[in-house]
Scaffold this active site. Structure first.
Site, mmCIF file in Angstrom:
data_model
loop_
_atom_site.group_PDB
_atom_site.id
_atom_site.type_symbol
_atom_site.label_atom_id
_atom_site.label_comp_id
_atom_site.label_asym_id
_atom_site.label_seq_id
_atom_site.Cartn_x
_atom_site.Cartn_y
_atom_site.Cartn_z
ATOM 1 N N LYS A 159 113.518 22.455 125.246
ATOM 2 C CA LYS A 159 114.951 22.656 125.489
ATOM 3 C C LYS A 159 115.082 23.931 126.309
ATOM 4 C CE LYS A 159 118.511 21.866 122.626
ATOM 5 N NZ LYS A 159 119.268 20.696 123.078
HETATM 6 N N1 PPE Z 1 118.661 14.798 124.240
HETATM 7 C C1 PPE Z 1 119.075 15.901 124.894
HETATM 8 C C2 PPE Z 1 118.857 16.006 126.347
HETATM 9 C C3 PPE Z 1 119.712 16.921 124.164
HETATM 10 O O1 PPE Z 1 120.112 18.016 124.810
HETATM 11 C C4 PPE Z 1 119.941 16.773 122.786
HETATM 12 C C5 PPE Z 1 120.648 17.847 122.011
HETATM 13 C C6 PPE Z 1 119.482 15.607 122.147
HETATM 14 C C7 PPE Z 1 118.841 14.640 122.913
HETATM 15 C C8 PPE Z 1 119.626 15.394 120.661
HETATM 16 O O2 PPE Z 1 118.780 16.249 119.927
HETATM 17 P P1 PPE Z 1 119.137 16.727 118.449
HETATM 18 O O3 PPE Z 1 120.297 17.653 118.555
HETATM 19 O O4 PPE Z 1 117.908 17.431 117.979
HETATM 20 O O5 PPE Z 1 119.429 15.535 117.650
HETATM 21 N N2 PPE Z 1 121.710 18.487 122.714
HETATM 22 C C9 PPE Z 1 122.269 19.729 122.229
HETATM 23 C C10 PPE Z 1 123.097 20.415 123.278
HETATM 24 C C11 PPE Z 1 124.481 19.943 123.498
HETATM 25 C C12 PPE Z 1 125.267 20.881 124.400
HETATM 26 O O6 PPE Z 1 126.282 20.432 124.944
HETATM 27 O O7 PPE Z 1 124.913 22.049 124.571
HETATM 28 C C13 PPE Z 1 122.996 19.521 120.909
HETATM 29 O O8 PPE Z 1 123.371 18.419 120.555
HETATM 30 O O9 PPE Z 1 123.197 20.538 120.221
#
Ligand code: PPE
Length: 307
Positions: A159
């Protein structure tokens, strides 16, 4: 989405006033995207606020930092404590939590190894990420013309802050075209994830979601939903999905910390299933929220109390 100010933000070991949580314009990460971050939520439970899978999120933060050769100047235990302190200091019963590890001020140029590493933790109230009705009514999505950053250019396993301009291109394209969210394909044409969510489809009572090797983030909500779905007796496959798998699904939904579990009601102007939140989606969504709120004994280990 607007952020509502709270009292304190944790910066490099100290709680500072919200308005004082500032950096210099020559902060390395501002110029080169040299940061890694997490998105975490704390939910209100009968034992007070509990952070959903905090340890797993902090482990992923450490893995992201490792990929970019960043040494986090705090231990996992210290970060754990810092997240809890920040929530307590702001008196929040539930919130979104944003830890950020970034290359700071003092060095410019493309070699980030010499720039100092700073850590901040901010918390704020964040409601339904994709709009007030989204959790019930679902969202309209567009398959983006922008491809997800490839494993060998910017690894989706991390990330990394800079990586998110790829997501932002897709999100802007979708929003400007009147959709709520984008779905991104990898360079080979397989579905990866949304701009900030993992994707699931349901067909003939079985769930499928892209494998990590196709370039999606190893989502913690994704993992929670896979566990819940299997415990409910559903088959869950990690397999490559094409855009037509989305069109042909009986149901589809996004998972993510911010998006929680959001039904997808349309993809590229094609109605998905009935065009409403499907039965399997609803069942898993309800279980997910019950687990996050500490109502299910079976998933109690996911609730890490702020104390
Ligand atoms: N894919 C991506 C690209 C992603 O950024 C997230 C989280 C996920 C999948 C889901 O991962 P998880 O949160 O572990 O279930 N995205 C974060 C950022 C959002 C933002 O706008 O900033 C989040 O959901 O916190």
């Amino acid at each position: 989405m607007p952020v509502t100010e709270v009292d304190k933000i944790w910066m490099d070991g100290q709680l500072v006033d919200w308005k004082d949580a500032k950096v210099h314009v020559l902060t390395h990460a501002l110029h080169y995207g040299s940061g890694v971050f997490e998105g975490i939520r704390a939910y209100e439970t009968t034992q007070g606020p509990a952070v959903f899978r905090l340890s797993d999120h902090l482990r992923r933060l450490a893995r992201s930092a490792h990929i970019y050769h960043m040494e986090i100047p705090f231990s996992q235990g210290e970060l754990h404590g810092a997240v809890r302190d920040t929530i307590r200091a702001n008196g929040l019963a539930s919130c979104y939590i944003r830890p950020l590890v970034f290359r700071g001020y003092g060095e410019m140029g493309l070699n980030p190894l010499v720039a100092p590493v700073s850590v901040s933790i901010a918390v704020w109230k964040w409601g339904a990420y994709l709009g007030e009705d989204a959790l019930d009514a679902g969202v309209r999505v567009k398959v983006s013309s922008w491809k997800r950053n490839d494993n060998n250019s910017l690894p989706p396993a991390a990330k990394g802050t800079g990586q998110y301009i790829n997501s932002s291109l897709a999100k802007m394209e979708a929003v400007k075209a009147g959709y709520d969210e984008a779905v991104m394909l990898n360079v080979h044409g397989y579905v990866t994830d949304g701009s900030g969510e993992n994707v699931f489809v349901v067909r003939d009572g079985a769930l499928a979601t892209p494998p990590l090797a196709d370039g999606c983030l190893e989502g913690i909500t994704r993992d929670s939903v896979m566990t819940i779905a299997r415990d409910l007796g559903y088959d869950v496959l990690e397999r490559s999905l094409t855009r037509t798998d989305l069109y042909e699904a009986d149901e589809a939904f996004f998972t993510g910390t911010a998006a929680e579990l959001t039904p997808i009601r349309e993809v590229d102007d094609r109605v998905v299933g009935s065009g409403q939140r499907g039965g399997v989606t609803k069942e898993i969504q309800q279980m997910f929220f019950a687990a996050a709120r500490g109502e299910l004994e079976r998933y109690r280990a996911w609730n890490e109390p702020v104390g």
